[in-house]
Design an enzyme around this catalytic site. Structure first.
Site, PDB file in Angstrom:
ATOM      1  N   TYR A  80       0.845  -1.191   0.000  1.00 47.98           N
ATOM      2  CA  TYR A  80       0.000   0.000   0.000  1.00 47.98           C
ATOM      3  C   TYR A  80       0.882   1.242   0.000  1.00 47.98           C
ATOM      4  O   TYR A  80       1.891   1.302   0.716  1.00 47.98           O
ATOM      5  CB  TYR A  80      -0.896  -0.007   1.253  1.00 47.98           C
ATOM      6  CG  TYR A  80      -1.689   1.269   1.426  1.00 47.98           C
ATOM      7  CD1 TYR A  80      -2.967   1.385   0.897  1.00 47.98           C
ATOM      8  CD2 TYR A  80      -1.151   2.370   2.104  1.00 47.98           C
ATOM      9  CE1 TYR A  80      -3.692   2.559   1.033  1.00 47.98           C
ATOM     10  CE2 TYR A  80      -1.874   3.542   2.246  1.00 47.98           C
ATOM     11  CZ  TYR A  80      -3.136   3.634   1.709  1.00 47.98           C
ATOM     12  OH  TYR A  80      -3.845   4.795   1.846  1.00 47.98           O
ATOM     13  N   GLU A 131      -3.654   7.433  -3.814  1.00 51.27           N
ATOM     14  CA  GLU A 131      -3.452   6.129  -3.196  1.00 51.27           C
ATOM     15  C   GLU A 131      -3.188   5.085  -4.272  1.00 51.27           C
ATOM     16  O   GLU A 131      -3.906   5.049  -5.276  1.00 51.27           O
ATOM     17  CB  GLU A 131      -4.740   5.793  -2.437  1.00 51.27           C
ATOM     18  CG  GLU A 131      -4.686   4.574  -1.582  1.00 51.27           C
ATOM     19  CD  GLU A 131      -5.948   4.463  -0.738  1.00 51.27           C
ATOM     20  OE1 GLU A 131      -5.902   4.817   0.441  1.00 51.27           O
ATOM     21  OE2 GLU A 131      -6.981   4.035  -1.260  1.00 51.27           O
TER      22      GLU A 131
END
Lengths: 295, 377
Positions: free
Chosen positions: B101, B189
């Site tokens: 991530y 993101e």
């Protein structure tokens, strides 16, 4: 007493010749605020005519204005595209407090400005805030002065018109205020709930504090914890946004960093857990404040 | 403003971040044609302004033309968290070794950009963050200096051991930070950031939100706005400088200021009513805005009563009154209009209303009670 502004405030208006700037400069002067000058690049040397034939000088730069007037506070009414520059100039000029009314300043720009202000130990109020008023002493910003009156209550709010709603109810019922502060609704603001609570804590005339929050973020929760740890004075709270639809969350970053959803229920619960009485309706703030004053 | 995955990927690609190719379409036959260009396995992904697509069935792996057609047919037209899917992205399926991530956002607490990385990426990242907060590495960036090389290296080292993967990740983190700043983003993101069995680091999903206050500086990003994904009333409101969100109730609300607007909706609910919308006419005064606001509110067939709650500050009550009178000339309004006017120029506003045969309350409680009572009759 009061917080942030007082009879010692010497105010410069940035954007004094603009539509909003000139209107509110007159309003502030009518209220008795000591406006010592204004800044509009290119109009230095001219004067601004306020109420009752009062004239104040206009300067091209904040540096010249502060040097000439010994100002300690500035208020920013310039459009969003120029607001960052105006705030940077104000921070660099030697004033202690910069009140930024302007709405629509990019968050990334504010991130840099807040860092600069912290380095220079200059306090920013806002942006996107209605400013601050200390009844009978000084008004910096746009809060309508007819709705306030002198008394023992300190008011802190993230909202503009909702603050007016709370304050006018207090005033109608004869409950006056030491200072009413609108801290602003943007994600990055210069003066937080906790900063104002610290100031009200030290202000002897303030006996009860009203804190008006809304959904989003965790500022109210942190302030509530601060209240239970550091404050003896009673605090009354209100949170707007119970019926607001849940935000359509894009991605996970927000939840990861805050660990919180920032809902109205969560904030109300946090207020109550930390000894802050929460009003169900704006009008109920008055009774809770009265009860706190009589304790 | 939220942008779609394929748009975010375009920004990433332009900033030198490795992203698999992909094209969007709203037509299942075309989806098959695109998939054929990419070869055997593809992923069909709903393009929608909402998280949780995978769990809602909006992301499907397809191994042949029939499966692509079926997946595209299933996904186009489906609704995810209230959003209709109009288009799908077709992109080659990647072989995945690890999933990480990588995200950047503006943190309210430190008032700075914060970069977050976690070696356990994927759909359950929030759970991972809750269960094991230490697995998320967060780094505050001083916005005045930007991201230093050693900082990017430190973050990359938290993701990978292999030096070659670390090197690729450093470049991706640096380029992502630059993309974040250059596009005026409030959040970006990559989840997951994958490494492949052949040793490549790639972004196979991307989400991005742009700060609305930055859009004026970025016309190319403004063009990303998906008008189709936005309810028509919201488009109309945005273009007139109003802020409107439709809800399911029947009390149409028109208020100045977001905080007061929310408090008004809450009070409607308190007295047993249901707000039909959030509508903030904003700070500046302009009768035309009020006319537009009334057009938007009355376009909602559920609205049975219209409630005005105006506390004049910068907004002047006479402007609002003029707008209401003007609107009644322009459009036919069947629902009763219940008004509260107080603050700047309220006396002038009341004169304008009474000349038109209307009246107004001065208290918020009274006006909300009255409006709700109309819906309960």
């Amino acid at each position: 007493m009061s917080i942030l502004v007082s009879t010692k405030t010497r105010l410069l208006v940035q954007g004094i010749t603009g539509r909003d700037g000139s209107f509110h400069t007159s309003e502030m002067m009518k209220y008795g605020t000591n406006v010592v000058g204004g800044v509009t690049p290119g109009k230095g040397g001219q004067s601004f005519g306020g109420p009752e034939d009062q004239m104040v000088p206009i300067f091209d730069t904040m540096e010249a204005a502060v040097k000439e007037t010994d100002a300690n506070t500035s208020v920013v009414y310039v459009p969003p595209a120029f607001a960052s520059g105006a705030m940077e100039e104000a921070i660099d000029s030697g004033v202690d407090l910069v009140v930024s009314i302007t709405e629509g300043v990019p968050v990334l720009e504010m991130s840099r400005i807040h860092a600069f202000a912290r380095d220079r130990k200059v306090r920013i109020l806002g942006p996107n805030c209605p400013g601050v008023i200390s009844p009978g002493k000084a008004k910096v910003g746009i809060i309508p002065d007819q709705i306030v009156t002198q008394g023992p209550v300190g008011v802190i709010s993230r909202s503009g018109t909702l603050t007016y709603e709370a304050v006018v109810n207090l005033t109608r019922e004869g409950v006056g205020q030491t200072t009413c502060v609108g801290i602003g609704g943007d994600p990055l603001i210069g003066t937080s709930f906790i900063d104002c609570l610290e100031l009200f804590k030290e202000d002897e005339e303030t006996r009860v504090i009203v804190m008006i929050g809304e959904i989003g973020g965790t500022d109210e929760q942190e302030a509530a914890q601060w209240v239970s740890q550091h404050l003896e004075k009673p605090v009354v709270g209100f949170i707007a946004g119970q019926t607001a639809p849940p935000g359509r969350q894009m991605g996970h970053a927000g939840a990861i960093i805050s660990g919180s959803s920032g809902t109205a229920d969560e904030k109300k619960r946090c207020f109550e857990e930390n000894g802050i009485r929460v009003a169900a309706r704006p009008i109920d703030i008055v009774d809770l404040v009265r009860e706190s004053l009589n304790q | 403003m939220d942008i779609h995955e394929y748009q975010a990927k375009e920004i990433l690609r332009n900033n030198g971040i490795p992203v698999p190719p992909g094209r969007v379409t709203g037509n299942p036959n075309q989806a098959v044609d695109i998939a054929n260009e990419y070869g055997d396995k593809v992923v069909v992904k709903a393009q929608v302004h909402s998280g949780g697509r995978g769990k809602a069935g909006g992301v499907k792996l397809a191994k042949n033309s029939e499966e692509v057609f079926q997946a595209a047919t299933d996904i186009i037209g489906m609704t995810i968290s209230g959003h209709r899917v109009n288009e799908v992205l077709i992109t080659p399926a990647e072989d995945i070794d690890t999933e990480a991530y990588l995200g950047i956002l503006i943190d309210r607490k430190t008032q700075s950009p914060v970069i977050m990385v976690c070696s356990e990426g994927g759909v359950d990242i929030e759970e991972v963050a809750q269960r094991n907060p230490n697995s998320i590495r967060k780094l505050r960036i001083d916005p005045r200096y930007g991201l230093f090389r050693h900082q990017a290296y430190g973050l990359a080292r938290a993701l990978y051991r292999d030096q070659d993967l670390v090197k690729q990740a450093v470049a991706i983190i640096e380029n992502l930070y630059q993309a974040f700043i250059d596009s005026g983003a409030s959040m970006v993101e990559i989840n997951p950031l994958i490494s492949t069995p052949t040793g490549c680091v790639k972004a196979i999903d991307a989400k991005m939100s742009i700060d609305n206050n930055e859009l004026i500086k970025h016309p190319e990003i403004q063009n990303y706005r998906d008008i189709q994904a936005e309810p028509r009333a919201e488009t109309m409101a945005r273009e007139s400088g109003l802020s409107y969100v439709k809800l399911d109730g029947n009390v149409g609300c028109c208020v100045n200021g977001a905080g007061l607007a929310m408090a008004t909706m809450d009070l409607v609910k308190y007295y047993g009513g249901e707000p039909a919308n959030f509508l903030d006419i904003g700070g500046s005064s302009n009768p035309q805005k009020v006319v537009t606001a009334l057009k938007i509110i009355t376009s909602d067939p559920n609205v049975e009563v219209i409630l005005f709650n105006i506390f004049g500050g910068i907004t002047r009550c006479d402007d609002v009154a003029r707008g209401i009178v003007e609107a009644l000339k322009e459009i036919e309004i069947d629902s009763p209009i219940i008004i509260r006017l107080t603050g700047t120029n309220d006396e002038k506003g009341l004169e304008i209303l009474s000349a038109a045969g209307m009246s107004a309350f001065t208290s918020m409680d009274d006006v909300v009670k009255k409006a709700v009572s109309k819906t309960l009759q």
